[in-house]
Design a protein around this motif. Structure first.
Motif, PDB file in Angstrom:
ATOM      1  N   ALA A  35       2.657 -22.621 -17.587  1.00 22.01           N
ATOM      2  CA  ALA A  35       2.945 -22.793 -16.165  1.00 22.01           C
ATOM      3  C   ALA A  35       2.221 -21.741 -15.326  1.00 22.01           C
ATOM      4  N   ALA A  36       1.527 -20.818 -15.987  1.00 22.40           N
ATOM      5  CA  ALA A  36       0.745 -19.789 -15.290  1.00 22.40           C
ATOM      6  C   ALA A  36      -0.347 -19.328 -16.236  1.00 22.40           C
ATOM      7  N   ALA A  37      -1.437 -18.823 -15.673  1.00 27.67           N
ATOM      8  CA  ALA A  37      -2.562 -18.393 -16.493  1.00 27.67           C
ATOM      9  C   ALA A  37      -2.323 -17.005 -17.076  1.00 27.67           C
ATOM     10  N   PRO A  38      -2.862 -16.735 -18.285  1.00 30.90           N
ATOM     11  CA  PRO A  38      -2.889 -15.369 -18.812  1.00 30.90           C
ATOM     12  C   PRO A  38      -4.048 -14.638 -18.130  1.00 30.90           C
ATOM     13  N   THR A  39      -3.768 -14.048 -16.975  1.00 30.28           N
ATOM     14  CA  THR A  39      -4.825 -13.706 -16.011  1.00 30.28           C
ATOM     15  C   THR A  39      -5.762 -12.585 -16.447  1.00 30.28           C
ATOM     16  N   ALA A  40      -5.360 -11.740 -17.395  1.00 30.15           N
ATOM     17  CA  ALA A  40      -6.279 -10.697 -17.857  1.00 30.15           C
ATOM     18  C   ALA A  40      -7.535 -11.305 -18.471  1.00 30.15           C
ATOM     19  N   GLY A  41      -7.403 -12.518 -19.004  1.00 25.39           N
ATOM     20  CA  GLY A  41      -8.546 -13.170 -19.631  1.00 25.39           C
ATOM     21  C   GLY A  41      -9.506 -13.826 -18.662  1.00 25.39           C
ATOM     22  N   LEU A  42      -9.119 -13.918 -17.389  1.00 25.55           N
ATOM     23  CA  LEU A  42      -9.984 -14.591 -16.406  1.00 25.55           C
ATOM     24  C   LEU A  42     -11.293 -13.853 -16.170  1.00 25.55           C
ATOM     25  N   HIS A  43     -11.377 -12.578 -16.576  1.00 22.63           N
ATOM     26  CA  HIS A  43     -12.580 -11.774 -16.326  1.00 22.63           C
ATOM     27  C   HIS A  43     -13.695 -12.049 -17.335  1.00 22.63           C
ATOM     28  N   PHE A  44     -13.365 -12.674 -18.451  1.00 25.30           N
ATOM     29  CA  PHE A  44     -14.358 -12.879 -19.498  1.00 25.30           C
ATOM     30  C   PHE A  44     -15.225 -14.109 -19.223  1.00 25.30           C
ATOM     31  N   THR A  45     -16.510 -13.979 -19.543  1.00 24.82           N
ATOM     32  CA  THR A  45     -17.432 -15.117 -19.545  1.00 24.82           C
ATOM     33  C   THR A  45     -17.787 -15.418 -20.997  1.00 24.82           C
ATOM     34  N   LYS A  46     -18.321 -16.599 -21.253  1.00 20.74           N
ATOM     35  CA  LYS A  46     -18.749 -16.949 -22.610  1.00 20.74           C
ATOM     36  C   LYS A  46     -19.852 -16.009 -23.079  1.00 20.74           C
ATOM     37  N   GLU A  47     -20.722 -15.629 -22.138  1.00 18.16           N
ATOM     38  CA  GLU A  47     -21.827 -14.732 -22.484  1.00 18.16           C
ATOM     39  C   GLU A  47     -21.308 -13.346 -22.890  1.00 18.16           C
ATOM     40  N   LEU A  48     -20.323 -12.849 -22.150  1.00 20.46           N
ATOM     41  CA  LEU A  48     -19.770 -11.531 -22.461  1.00 20.46           C
ATOM     42  C   LEU A  48     -19.046 -11.567 -23.812  1.00 20.46           C
ATOM     43  N   LEU A  49     -18.317 -12.635 -24.090  1.00 19.29           N
ATOM     44  CA  LEU A  49     -17.631 -12.751 -25.374  1.00 19.29           C
ATOM     45  C   LEU A  49     -18.624 -12.781 -26.535  1.00 19.29           C
ATOM     46  N   LYS A  50     -19.756 -13.470 -26.347  1.00 21.89           N
ATOM     47  CA  LYS A  50     -20.774 -13.502 -27.410  1.00 21.89           C
ATOM     48  C   LYS A  50     -21.378 -12.124 -27.617  1.00 21.89           C
ATOM     49  N   GLU A  51     -21.618 -11.420 -26.524  1.00 24.44           N
ATOM     50  CA  GLU A  51     -22.162 -10.067 -26.611  1.00 24.44           C
ATOM     51  C   GLU A  51     -21.196  -9.144 -27.367  1.00 24.44           C
ATOM     52  N   ILE A  52     -19.911  -9.307 -27.075  1.00 23.18           N
ATOM     53  CA  ILE A  52     -18.889  -8.508 -27.758  1.00 23.18           C
ATOM     54  C   ILE A  52     -18.875  -8.823 -29.249  1.00 23.18           C
ATOM     55  N   GLU A  53     -18.910 -10.107 -29.578  1.00 26.12           N
ATOM     56  CA  GLU A  53     -18.893 -10.518 -30.980  1.00 26.12           C
ATOM     57  C   GLU A  53     -20.130 -10.022 -31.718  1.00 26.12           C
ATOM     58  N   ASP A  54     -21.287 -10.131 -31.067  1.00 25.68           N
ATOM     59  CA  ASP A  54     -22.551  -9.689 -31.677  1.00 25.68           C
ATOM     60  C   ASP A  54     -22.588  -8.181 -31.919  1.00 25.68           C
ATOM     61  N   SER A  55     -21.749  -7.436 -31.202  1.00 29.42           N
ATOM     62  CA  SER A  55     -21.718  -5.985 -31.365  1.00 29.42           C
ATOM     63  C   SER A  55     -20.839  -5.542 -32.543  1.00 29.42           C
ATOM     64  N   GLY A  56     -20.241  -6.510 -33.239  1.00 31.79           N
ATOM     65  CA  GLY A  56     -19.432  -6.181 -34.409  1.00 31.79           C
ATOM     66  C   GLY A  56     -17.942  -6.053 -34.119  1.00 31.79           C
ATOM     67  N   VAL A  57     -17.532  -6.474 -32.919  1.00 29.18           N
ATOM     68  CA  VAL A  57     -16.114  -6.470 -32.553  1.00 29.18           C
ATOM     69  C   VAL A  57     -15.512  -7.822 -32.929  1.00 29.18           C
ATOM     70  N   GLY A  58     -14.380  -7.809 -33.615  1.00 26.72           N
ATOM     71  CA  GLY A  58     -13.721  -9.057 -33.973  1.00 26.72           C
ATOM     72  C   GLY A  58     -13.055  -9.693 -32.764  1.00 26.72           C
ATOM     73  N   ILE A  59     -12.998 -11.008 -32.760  1.00 19.85           N
ATOM     74  CA  ILE A  59     -12.300 -11.739 -31.698  1.00 19.85           C
ATOM     75  C   ILE A  59     -11.278 -12.654 -32.356  1.00 19.85           C
ATOM     76  N   ALA A  60     -10.025 -12.461 -31.989  1.00 20.57           N
ATOM     77  CA  ALA A  60      -8.940 -13.289 -32.532  1.00 20.57           C
ATOM     78  C   ALA A  60      -8.202 -13.963 -31.380  1.00 20.57           C
ATOM     79  N   TYR A  61      -7.586 -15.102 -31.697  1.00 21.04           N
ATOM     80  CA  TYR A  61      -6.857 -15.867 -30.694  1.00 21.04           C
ATOM     81  C   TYR A  61      -5.414 -16.085 -31.127  1.00 21.04           C
ATOM     82  N   VAL A  62      -4.516 -15.934 -30.175  1.00 24.01           N
ATOM     83  CA  VAL A  62      -3.127 -16.340 -30.340  1.00 24.01           C
ATOM     84  C   VAL A  62      -2.831 -17.327 -29.206  1.00 24.01           C
ATOM     85  N   THR A  63      -1.732 -18.030 -29.314  1.00 28.36           N
ATOM     86  CA  THR A  63      -1.323 -18.930 -28.234  1.00 28.36           C
ATOM     87  C   THR A  63       0.091 -18.583 -27.813  1.00 28.36           C
ATOM     88  N   LEU A  64       0.272 -18.261 -26.545  1.00 31.97           N
ATOM     89  CA  LEU A  64       1.616 -18.145 -25.972  1.00 31.97           C
ATOM     90  C   LEU A  64       1.608 -18.932 -24.670  1.00 31.97           C
TER      91      LEU A  64
END
Length: 341
Positions: free
Chosen positions: A175-204
């Motif tokens: 019923a509302a967005a998890p707003t901290a995530g609104l700052h991420f772009t697909k490009e930034l997430l790929k850059e983060i992943e390529d730097s060796g940082v893990g990316i995990a997802y949960v759902t709430l």
């Protein structure tokens, strides 16, 4: 602790009314939770604070068009319904305005009768339980009739509905967005992943309980509403491996934090599970899993600022918020971000 311990002055003009053109160009305040030291950056600079082996955890829930406008069968009186959480296949807990028109047994018509709802019960907090009738698929009917449930403090109409969704949103139910995530772009997430940082997802699936005001003077007496969460095997393993290898677990948003802290055992390990959480995190709480937090700037006296204060210390947080006001940071859903390291 008392409610006034989490109050601060916020000029109304600092409440962001619309998203920036580019998601990752919002400002980023970096707060050291141990020293209270503050740095001012731009959000895409977040990558410079992440280390190989760290793991960022994102909530991939998707906001549904949960606001419905209908009329009471018989009288034709207008009724607004906000879907909060699904209890059964076609049974939802909702908020209604005005409540006096939606007593048990009332029937509500939406659209040209494409959707009908019957009030079957009330909740302790003044909400309603509604059973819906329709033909076809509920989500498709909702897409036609529903509106995006923007928070009450956003007065401007949102031109692009996707700007109230994260770029990685996947599972509908919030019923509302998890707003901290609104700052991420697909490009930034790929850059983060390529730097060796893990990316995990949960759902709430975010309900309005997260944002409801605290009405008890003693904060420990406040009761959180429950929200549904799920974590699968793959993502649990990503998080556990990072923790085992001394990487930091960096939660993106208070909803991800509440999910992780609910699901973690006392050793800070997580397993695949689903369920309901009503965890209330405030100063004095000992974190089991989360090391760092990416979050927005929150309402005075809210459970969200209490959670942030639990991680970074109340005095550090209130000083950071005072600085944010002085530096004219943008607040709330479409506002700027803070990284607590």
């Amino acid at each position: 602790m008392i409610l006034d311990d989490f109050d601060f002055f916020l000029p109304e003009e600092l409440i962001a009314q619309e998203p920036l053109e580019k998601r990752d160009t919002s400002r980023l305040m970096v707060l050291d939770k141990n020293t209270g030291e503050i740095e001012h950056r731009v959000f895409k600079d977040i990558i410079t604070y992440l280390k190989k082996g760290d793991c960022i955890v994102l909530n991939n829930t998707r906001v549904i068009p949960a606001r419905l406008f209908g009329s009471k069968e018989g009288s034709g009186g207008k009724i607004e319904v906000l879907l909060l959480k699904r209890l059964e296949k076609d049974v939802w807990e909702v908020l209604v305005k005005p409540g006096k028109k939606a007593k048990s047994g009332a029937n509500i018509i939406f659209g040209n009768g494409q959707l009908k709802g019957k009030v079957i019960d009330t909740t302790d907090e003044g909400g309603r339980i509604i059973r819906f009738e329709y033909e076809g698929i509920f989500e498709e009917v909702l897409d036609k009739l529903g509106e995006m449930p923007l928070p009450h403090y956003i007065k401007k109409q949102l031109k692009d509905k996707e700007r109230y969704q994260t770029v990685y949103s996947k599972y509908e139910g919030s019923a509302a967005a998890p707003t901290a995530g609104l700052h991420f772009t697909k490009e930034l997430l790929k850059e983060i992943e390529d730097s060796g940082v893990g990316i995990a997802y949960v759902t709430l699936h975010v309900g309005l309980g997260t944002f409801r005001p605290v009405k008890t003077e003693v904060i420990e007496e406040h009761h959180m509403h429950s929200e549904f969460y799920t974590i699968d095997d793959v993502n649990a393993e990503i998080i556990n491996n990072a923790k085992k290898n001394k990487g930091r677990i960096i939660s993106v948003g208070t909803t991800s934090t509440r999910t992780l802290e609910t699901a973690a055992d006392n050793e800070g390990r997580i397993s695949a599970k689903s369920g309901w959480t009503d965890i209330f995190i405030y100063p004095g709480y000992k974190f089991k899993l989360v090391d760092c937090l990416i979050t927005n700037f929150h309402l005075p006296k809210s459970t969200l600022i209490m959670l942030v204060s639990a991680l970074a210390g109340r005095e550090n947080v209130l000083n950071a918020y005072k600085t944010a006001v002085n530096e004219k940071y943008r607040f709330f859903s479409f506002g700027d971000a803070m990284f607590i390291r």
